[in-house]
Design an enzyme around this catalytic site. Structure first.
Site, PDB file in Angstrom:
ATOM      1  N   ASP A  98       7.031 -15.025  54.085  1.00  0.00           N
ATOM      2  CA  ASP A  98       5.958 -14.567  53.219  1.00  0.00           C
ATOM      3  C   ASP A  98       4.831 -14.075  54.117  1.00  0.00           C
ATOM      4  O   ASP A  98       4.396 -14.797  55.014  1.00  0.00           O
ATOM      5  CB  ASP A  98       5.487 -15.755  52.360  1.00  0.00           C
ATOM      6  N   ASP A 201       2.245 -10.793  50.219  1.00  0.00           N
ATOM      7  CA  ASP A 201       1.394 -11.481  49.248  1.00  0.00           C
ATOM      8  C   ASP A 201       0.119 -10.696  48.929  1.00  0.00           C
ATOM      9  O   ASP A 201      -0.531 -10.171  49.837  1.00  0.00           O
ATOM     10  CB  ASP A 201       1.004 -12.839  49.861  1.00  0.00           C
ATOM     11  N   GLU A 258       4.080  -7.809  46.533  1.00  0.00           N
ATOM     12  CA  GLU A 258       3.535  -8.399  45.312  1.00  0.00           C
ATOM     13  C   GLU A 258       2.448  -7.443  44.846  1.00  0.00           C
ATOM     14  O   GLU A 258       1.290  -7.555  45.220  1.00  0.00           O
ATOM     15  CB  GLU A 258       2.952  -9.792  45.582  1.00  0.00           C
ATOM     16  N   HIS A 330       7.396 -18.691  41.842  1.00  0.00           N
ATOM     17  CA  HIS A 330       6.627 -19.921  42.037  1.00  0.00           C
ATOM     18  C   HIS A 330       5.233 -19.859  41.410  1.00  0.00           C
ATOM     19  O   HIS A 330       4.500 -20.842  41.464  1.00  0.00           O
ATOM     20  CB  HIS A 330       6.490 -20.194  43.539  1.00  0.00           C
ATOM     21  N   ASP A 331       4.856 -18.704  40.870  1.00  0.00           N
ATOM     22  CA  ASP A 331       3.530 -18.552  40.249  1.00  0.00           C
ATOM     23  C   ASP A 331       3.613 -18.535  38.733  1.00  0.00           C
ATOM     24  O   ASP A 331       2.622 -18.242  38.066  1.00  0.00           O
ATOM     25  CB  ASP A 331       2.880 -17.234  40.687  1.00  0.00           C
TER      26      ASP A 331
HETATM   27  C1  NOJ Z   1       0.138 -14.912  45.333  1.00  0.00           C
HETATM   28  C2  NOJ Z   1       0.976 -16.102  45.663  1.00  0.00           C
HETATM   29  O1  NOJ Z   1       2.267 -15.905  45.177  1.00  0.00           O
HETATM   30  C3  NOJ Z   1       0.274 -17.289  45.074  1.00  0.00           C
HETATM   31  O2  NOJ Z   1       1.068 -18.445  45.073  1.00  0.00           O
HETATM   32  C4  NOJ Z   1      -1.009 -17.478  45.823  1.00  0.00           C
HETATM   33  O3  NOJ Z   1      -1.776 -18.503  45.228  1.00  0.00           O
HETATM   34  C5  NOJ Z   1      -1.846 -16.207  45.858  1.00  0.00           C
HETATM   35  N1  NOJ Z   1      -1.096 -15.008  46.047  1.00  0.00           N
HETATM   36  C6  NOJ Z   1      -2.853 -16.270  46.979  1.00  0.00           C
HETATM   37  O4  NOJ Z   1      -2.192 -16.185  48.203  1.00  0.00           O
END
Ligand code: NOJ
Ligand code: CA
Length: 557
Positions: A98, A201, A258, A330-331
């Site tokens: 990541d 990210d 992302e 995971h989010d």
């Molecule tokens: C996206 C990530 O997937 C998430 O888990 C994170 O809290 C934020 N970006 C900040 O890095």
């Protein structure tokens, strides 16, 4: 579209903290992942993205990196990482790490040096500002995890640093070429180690509209979500193109961004033949129904909404490049809990959702546990929640007047902890994830939903996913399923999602009945062969097929 080595692959996301704990400390680790490589190979996985396992205080579970060049001891050692890359390679699996470079941790030595000398080299790696002449903060943006994006720079009463996420995640200043050089050096160091690439990210956040200014407040706190600023932002392409040319391109590596809120006209720049990234995630269905007021006010998503979101993306991408398709990460909450109407979540409906998204045009991703149909968890109290984002959402919900119970019920639906509960390997204590105390509660449904029970059951969700990966790689269908265009079928039919994947020589129908009630549906032509069916029976004549509730079929026409 130019052909690339990663087209036609199947990707999988590991959340290291919750995947497999090898030493009984309750935290998943790299050795645990290594021990499951054969499992992932058998599932049909070619690419694995690891959520961050760098040195970190874990304020945001590793998305706050204190040292980009080392592994956090809780996850293992650099030697473990090298073994993981090598063992994966032996199995023809590529590892992605990541890349978290919108921000680092406030415990990174750059930030410590910036605090010691704000005007020095490292001070210029961050956004450090004074209050405005009227005494207000430099701008009114709200941090993604609540409160203003500005906090006092430790040791300085008159200086503030910017953090678009948590206060332990200071934003890096991408306008500074020296910072960018540091990032590229680090990326190349990892790529030289044999990584297949990176998941990137929060990349849209790296470009700020400067000089800092206020945007209209969107909540009663007087602050404005950074989304308003990002809408106005231009010029990010210069950074992303430079990153591609300096890192990904010379390594022929894979990158998946992302990327939120991309403008349709920018898609070719992002994932076209010479795009900034190999691919980017489709979040259209993820963000559907999100309220600017906070997650307590989110609305759900119906099967018809889901279909519309997915088809809209497919239409927008066309043959420009490969989007990355997910139902969860995971989010997010678990895809089966979000996209299947409440009360209808069964192995049959889980398989239907799996087939519908997995055979779309693009790269299919599986998030750990999805392949056994893991579901959302329910919390008894906010104290059980670990995720900083859910805790902030709960605070916002309470401030909006919801009772403790109402607030918890409202925010748990979209809590990131839903996806972060430990992987359910078997029916033994702690689901076989750890011999110790798991860092986050195991979902109590592990006695019914676990891999051990599903592994040898030909009708399990797990074996359905195995069939899907095999179908995608079957030489008889791979070309069509990878490159064939997607044509929606019966698009206006309520609660039915169907499409054709078509190449010059082949047409494959994917058709799901997204509801309990059986449906008689016309066929475009008589199927030559049924490639997949999530139920045993199929009522078919020369013109129609009758699909039972949540039945899905894949047929060669
Ligand atoms: C996206 C990530 O997937 C998430 O888990 C994170 O809290 C934020 N970006 C900040 O890095
Ligand atoms: Ca461990």
């Amino acid at each position: 579209m130019n052909r690339k080595w990663w087209h036609g692959k199947v990707a999988y996301q590991v959340y290291p903290k919750s995947f497999c704990d090898s030493n009984g400390d309750g935290i998943g680790d790299l050795k645990g992942i290594i021990s499951k490589l054969d499992y992932l190979k058998d599932l049909g996985v070619d690419i694995i993205w690891l959520s961050p396992c760098y040195v970190s205080p874990l304020a945001d579970q590793g998305y706050d990196i204190a040292d980009y060049y080392n592994i956090d001891p809780r996850f293992g050692t650099m030697a473990d990482m090298e073994t993981l890359i090598a063992e994966a390679k032996k199995r023809d699996i590529g590892i992605l790490m990541d890349l978290v470079v919108n921000h680092c941790s406030d415990e990174h030595e750059w930030f410590k040096k910036a605090c010691a000398d704000p005007d020095g080299r490292c001070g210029k790696f961050f956004y450090i500002e004074k209050r405005r002449p009227d005494g207000s903060l430099p701008c009114n943006w709200r941090s993604c995890f609540g409160g203003p994006v500005w906090d006092k720079l430790p040791g300085h009463d008159d200086l503030y640093y910017l953090h678009t996420f948590h206060k332990k995640q200071p934003d890096l200043n991408w306008e500074n070429p020296e910072l960018r050089e540091e990032v590229y050096k680090m990326m190349n160091w990892w790529l030289d180690k044999g990584l297949a690439g990176f998941r990137i990210d929060a990349i849209i956040n790296i470009k700020k509209v400067l000089p800092f200014k206020d945007y209209p407040a969107d909540r009663s706190d007087g602050l404005s979500s950074t989304a308003s600023m990002l809408k106005e932002q231009t010029g990010i392409g210069a950074f992303l193109g430079e990153m591609r040319d300096r890192t990904f391109k010379p390594h022929n590596s894979f990158s998946v961004g992302e990327v939120f809120d991309e403008k349709p006209e920018e898609i070719p720049e992002f994932i076209g033949d010479n795009g900034y990234f190999s691919s980017m995630f489709d979040f259209s269905e993820t963000v559907f129904g999100r309220s600017p007021l906070g997650s307590y006010a989110d609305s759900g998503i119906t099967p018809d909404d889901y279909k519309r979101c997915v088809f809209q993306t497919q239409w927008q991408i066309g043959d420009i490049g490969m989007i990355s398709n997910i139902i969860e990460n995971h989010d997010e909450s678990r895809g089966v809990s979000r996209y299947i109407p409440e009360g209808d979540v069964t192995p049959t409906s889980k398989k239907m959702l799996a087939a519908l998204y997995f055979l779309l045009k693009g790269l299919p991703w599986i998030y750990q546990g999805q392949e056994i149909g893991m579901e959302n968890i329910s919390f008894d109290s906010i104290d059980e929640v670990d995720d900083i984002s859910t805790i902030d959402s709960y605070r916002v919900a309470r401030a909006a007047g919801l009772s403790e119970k109402e607030a918890l019920r409202a925010v748990e639906k979209s809590s990131r902890d839903n996806a972060r509960t430990p992987f359910q390997w078997d029916g033994s204590e702690n689901a076989g994830f750890t011999t110790g105390k798991p860092w986050l509660r195991v979902n109590p449904n592990y006695t019914e939903i676990n891999l051990a029970d599903q592994k040898d059951d030909p009708d399990s969700v797990f074996n359905f996913y195995r069939q899907l990966t095999r179908l995608r790689k079957n030489p008889d269908y791979q070309e069509t399923l990878t490159y064939g265009r997607l044509v929606p079928y019966l698009e206006d039919r309520h609660n039915v999602m169907a499409y054709l994947r078509q190449s010059e020589s082949q047409s494959i129908l994917v058709m799901g009945n997204f509801q309990k009630e059986p449906q008689i549906l016309p066929l475009p032509s008589v199927p030559k062969k049924i490639l997949l069916n999530n139920l045993h029976d199929l009522k078919l004549d020369s013109e129609n097929v009758t699909l039972d509730g949540y039945q899905v079929i894949v047929a060669e026409l």
